[in-house]
Motif scaffolding. Structure first.
Motif, PDB file in Angstrom:
ATOM      1  N   UNK A   1       0.964  -1.183  -0.135  1.00 49.33           N
ATOM      2  CA  UNK A   1       0.115   0.093   0.173  1.00 49.33           C
ATOM      3  C   UNK A   1       1.046   1.191  -0.093  1.00 49.33           C
ATOM      4  N   UNK A   2       2.054   1.103  -0.325  1.00 48.28           N
ATOM      5  CA  UNK A   2       3.083   2.377  -0.468  1.00 48.28           C
ATOM      6  C   UNK A   2       2.559   3.136  -1.793  1.00 48.28           C
ATOM      7  N   UNK A   3       2.925   4.160  -1.709  1.00 46.32           N
ATOM      8  CA  UNK A   3       2.766   5.339  -3.052  1.00 46.32           C
ATOM      9  C   UNK A   3       4.059   5.247  -3.632  1.00 46.32           C
ATOM     10  N   UNK A   4       5.192   5.012  -3.062  1.00 44.78           N
ATOM     11  CA  UNK A   4       6.622   4.919  -3.616  1.00 44.78           C
ATOM     12  C   UNK A   4       7.583   4.096  -2.951  1.00 44.78           C
ATOM     13  N   UNK A   5       8.501   3.634  -3.523  1.00 42.38           N
ATOM     14  CA  UNK A   5       9.550   2.706  -2.948  1.00 42.38           C
ATOM     15  C   UNK A   5      10.909   3.237  -3.204  1.00 42.38           C
TER      16      UNK A   5
ATOM     17  N   UNK B   1       1.797 -11.221  -6.766  1.00 43.45           N
ATOM     18  CA  UNK B   1       0.294 -11.293  -6.791  1.00 43.45           C
ATOM     19  C   UNK B   1      -0.309 -10.155  -7.597  1.00 43.45           C
ATOM     20  N   UNK B   2       0.654  -9.195  -8.166  1.00 45.63           N
ATOM     21  CA  UNK B   2       0.103  -8.115  -8.938  1.00 45.63           C
ATOM     22  C   UNK B   2      -0.003  -8.711 -10.487  1.00 45.63           C
ATOM     23  N   UNK B   3      -0.751  -7.786 -11.241  1.00 42.28           N
ATOM     24  CA  UNK B   3      -1.093  -7.998 -12.685  1.00 42.28           C
ATOM     25  C   UNK B   3       0.169  -8.296 -13.206  1.00 42.28           C
ATOM     26  N   UNK B   4       0.388  -9.537 -14.052  1.00 43.79           N
ATOM     27  CA  UNK B   4       1.364  -9.892 -14.866  1.00 43.79           C
ATOM     28  C   UNK B   4       3.030  -9.947 -13.937  1.00 43.79           C
ATOM     29  N   UNK B   5       2.714 -10.000 -12.576  1.00 41.59           N
ATOM     30  CA  UNK B   5       3.844 -10.295 -11.668  1.00 41.59           C
ATOM     31  C   UNK B   5       4.669  -8.893 -11.872  1.00 41.59           C
ATOM     32  N   UNK B   6       4.181  -7.873 -12.002  1.00 37.99           N
ATOM     33  CA  UNK B   6       4.753  -6.261 -11.950  1.00 37.99           C
ATOM     34  C   UNK B   6       4.101  -5.328 -10.944  1.00 37.99           C
ATOM     35  N   UNK B   7       4.875  -4.677 -10.445  1.00 39.03           N
ATOM     36  CA  UNK B   7       4.215  -3.568  -9.543  1.00 39.03           C
ATOM     37  C   UNK B   7       4.249  -2.284 -10.447  1.00 39.03           C
ATOM     38  N   UNK B   8       3.423  -1.326 -10.327  1.00 38.19           N
ATOM     39  CA  UNK B   8       3.522  -0.110 -10.769  1.00 38.19           C
ATOM     40  C   UNK B   8       3.470   1.226 -10.009  1.00 38.19           C
ATOM     41  N   UNK B   9       4.147   0.539  -8.586  1.00 39.69           N
ATOM     42  CA  UNK B   9       4.633   1.711  -7.834  1.00 39.69           C
ATOM     43  C   UNK B   9       6.070   2.283  -8.177  1.00 39.69           C
ATOM     44  N   UNK B  10       6.013   3.564  -8.387  1.00 36.45           N
ATOM     45  CA  UNK B  10       7.241   4.324  -8.546  1.00 36.45           C
ATOM     46  C   UNK B  10       8.380   3.824  -7.448  1.00 36.45           C
TER      47      UNK B  10
ATOM     48  N   UNK C   1      16.399  -8.044 -13.533  1.00 38.50           N
ATOM     49  CA  UNK C   1      15.252  -8.421 -12.722  1.00 38.50           C
ATOM     50  C   UNK C   1      14.404  -7.227 -12.014  1.00 38.50           C
ATOM     51  N   UNK C   2      15.180  -5.986 -11.984  1.00 42.91           N
ATOM     52  CA  UNK C   2      14.027  -4.835 -11.848  1.00 42.91           C
ATOM     53  C   UNK C   2      13.322  -4.592 -13.112  1.00 42.91           C
ATOM     54  N   UNK C   3      13.771  -4.438 -14.333  1.00 43.73           N
ATOM     55  CA  UNK C   3      13.007  -4.531 -15.518  1.00 43.73           C
ATOM     56  C   UNK C   3      11.898  -5.537 -15.852  1.00 43.73           C
ATOM     57  N   UNK C   4      11.866  -6.527 -15.086  1.00 45.50           N
ATOM     58  CA  UNK C   4      11.106  -7.619 -15.153  1.00 45.50           C
ATOM     59  C   UNK C   4       9.869  -7.316 -14.223  1.00 45.50           C
TER      60      UNK C   4
ATOM     61  N   UNK D   1       7.503  -1.543 -13.165  1.00 46.79           N
ATOM     62  CA  UNK D   1       7.219  -0.821 -14.431  1.00 46.79           C
ATOM     63  C   UNK D   1       7.860   0.563 -14.324  1.00 46.79           C
ATOM     64  N   UNK D   2       7.921   1.268 -13.153  1.00 50.75           N
ATOM     65  CA  UNK D   2       8.319   2.605 -13.409  1.00 50.75           C
ATOM     66  C   UNK D   2       9.571   2.830 -12.181  1.00 50.75           C
ATOM     67  N   UNK D   3      10.546   2.820 -12.781  1.00 49.80           N
ATOM     68  CA  UNK D   3      11.758   2.887 -12.009  1.00 49.80           C
ATOM     69  C   UNK D   3      12.859   3.898 -12.428  1.00 49.80           C
ATOM     70  N   UNK D   4      13.397   4.219 -11.382  1.00 48.48           N
ATOM     71  CA  UNK D   4      14.819   5.258 -11.743  1.00 48.48           C
ATOM     72  C   UNK D   4      15.931   5.092 -10.874  1.00 48.48           C
ATOM     73  N   UNK D   5      16.936   5.321 -11.493  1.00 46.77           N
ATOM     74  CA  UNK D   5      18.330   5.168 -10.585  1.00 46.77           C
ATOM     75  C   UNK D   5      19.133   6.365 -10.135  1.00 46.77           C
ATOM     76  N   UNK D   6      19.475   6.148  -8.831  1.00 47.44           N
ATOM     77  CA  UNK D   6      20.057   7.154  -8.294  1.00 47.44           C
ATOM     78  C   UNK D   6      21.231   6.897  -7.429  1.00 47.44           C
ATOM     79  N   UNK D   7      22.096   7.742  -7.151  1.00 44.99           N
ATOM     80  CA  UNK D   7      23.384   7.394  -6.210  1.00 44.99           C
ATOM     81  C   UNK D   7      23.308   8.333  -4.994  1.00 44.99           C
TER      82      UNK D   7
END
Length: 423
Positions: A246-250, A298-307, A369-372, A375-381
């Motif tokens: 139930x998070x809006x972002x991870x 347990x999500x649709x197509x085994x993917x999460x759309x949480x940013x 694995x992240x790409x699979x 759905x909505x991901x970005x990379x930071x350092x």
């Protein structure tokens, strides 16, 4: 569609004759169950010895919640008022479409609005605005507690001002715990925390990022100081699966030392033999597997759309690799950036592309694995400290690098702030 578009849509879709304006589903910041504001219950503001309904009694649900965090049960408390349909409308008070106060049959008002699932008292804003919870996940030794402390300190002292906002704890207890257990040890004494033990289950720390513009809804920040081992422990993960769901972002933290290729190239002198040192680190892929088993699968197509912001921590350590083909000495990773008023998309695209390419070189299985699964991901350092500690002590002053950037990206994705490009 951003938050403000949703608010306008909700307002526009209401019958003007209806006296109760729109509301939002609540995600409890304690147990993370999701429900309508109509389902909340209230705690009475008094007790009555001659009325069985209003006796002081044990709150079983609240004590069950507390037991999950090894907290002592509370003594008998005022009664729970559950059947709100019996309360006449003239004895109810609404604010922003949400029932916030009732007058009970004894004529006593109460505004102690509780979660119906765990009986913790809800924040005042619950139901008035979208419940946006930011989760921090990552394996053992990744530095979640240090990053959380550095992030909140930065939000309170710098970022909030840059976005005409304030970042405040939701209660005096949270303020005291954060200051005494996190901020003062790190920022005043330069001492790193001991690794969080999974036997020590702590309640979440809650803060509000509140804009001075009253037309902008606040953001509730909920941070769990979760033991890293719990991320690959089935029983432990079950407790937090609902939180992540139930998070809006991870914020997905990745320590460079989790990656075997990097561990083999970086020599950290901690007085430990390399075998023992290496065994402490779980692979980032294992965290994804755990998330998949408990939530994503347990999500649709085994993917999460949480940013999901994939955050490479301890970035200052990567300077050691600047002579290799992996990273350049003048990399954006090593320089702090201030986002002010808007999210700088040019800076974001630079860091996103650079960190993604770096991770693809050193751990392609992880990025695949992240790409699979995301759905909505970005990379930071980020560097929570700005330098590598020695003997668990900060050398010099704490000087964070880019710690708020992943959080600001999540605000941008959720429609709270706008983006712009460098001129």
């Amino acid at each position: 569609m951003g938050i403000f578009d949703n608010i306008k849509k909700s307002l526009g879709g209401r019958n003007k004759k209806e006296h109760i304006p729109p509301y939002y589903d609540i995600v409890c910041p304690f147990c993370f169950k999701k429900y309508s504001p109509k389902e909340v219950v209230f705690r009475a503001a008094h007790a009555e010895e001659d009325d069985e309904e209003f006796f002081l009694k044990e709150d079983r649900l609240l004590n069950e919640y507390r037991s999950k965090f090894n907290l002592a049960p509370l003594p008998d408390m005022e009664a729970i008022i559950e059947d709100l349909d019996r309360i006449p409308e003239e004895s109810k008070k609404y604010a922003d479409g949400v029932l916030v106060q009732i007058i009970d049959k004894h004529g006593i008002a109460t505004n102690k609005r509780l979660c119906p699932k765990c009986h913790n008292e809800l924040p005042i804003t619950a139901g008035k605005f979208p419940s946006n919870i930011i989760s921090i996940v990552g394996a053992s030794q990744v530095g979640k507690s240090v990053y959380m402390t550095s992030l909140i300190h930065t939000l309170q002292n710098f970022t909030a001002y840059n976005f005409d906002a304030a970042c405040l704890p939701v209660s005096v207890d949270v303020s005291k715990k954060f200051r005494e257990s996190y901020e003062e040890p790190l920022y005043d004494r330069g001492v790193l925390f001991d690794p969080t033990q999974k036997e020590v289950r702590q309640e979440p720390l809650m803060f509000q990022f509140k804009f001075k513009n009253e037309n902008k809804p606040p953001v509730t920040l909920v941070f769990f100081d979760v033991a890293g081992e719990g991320m690959i422990d089935q029983d432990y993960m079950d407790i937090f699966a609902t939180h992540i769901k139930n998070s809006a972002g991870i914020l997905f933290l990745v320590d460079p030392l989790q990656i075997r290729t990097i561990r083999n190239k970086i020599d950290i002198k901690k007085g430990e033999d390399s075998g023992e040192f290496a065994s402490k680190y779980d692979e980032p892929r294992e965290v994804i597997i755990s998330l998949f088993e408990n939530f994503i699968g347990h999500q649709e197509k085994g993917k999460t759309d949480i940013p999901t912001a994939v955050v490479l921590t301890k970035s200052d350590m990567l300077r050691i690799l600047s002579e290799d083909e992996y990273i350049k000495e003048n990399s954006n990773i090593f320089y702090n950036v201030n986002h002010k008023n808007t999210f700088n998309l040019t800076e974001f695209e630079n860091i996103d592309g650079e960190v993604k390419r770096f991770l693809e070189k050193v751990d392609r299985a992880f990025t695949d694995a992240l790409e699979v699964h995301f759905k909505d991901r970005a990379f930071f350092a980020v560097s929570a400290l700005g330098s590598n500690p020695i003997d668990r002590r900060v050398q010099g002053i704490v000087s964070p690098v880019r710690v708020d950037e992943p959080f600001l990206w999540l605000l941008y994705k959720l429609g709270y702030i706008e983006g712009s490009r460098s001129k």
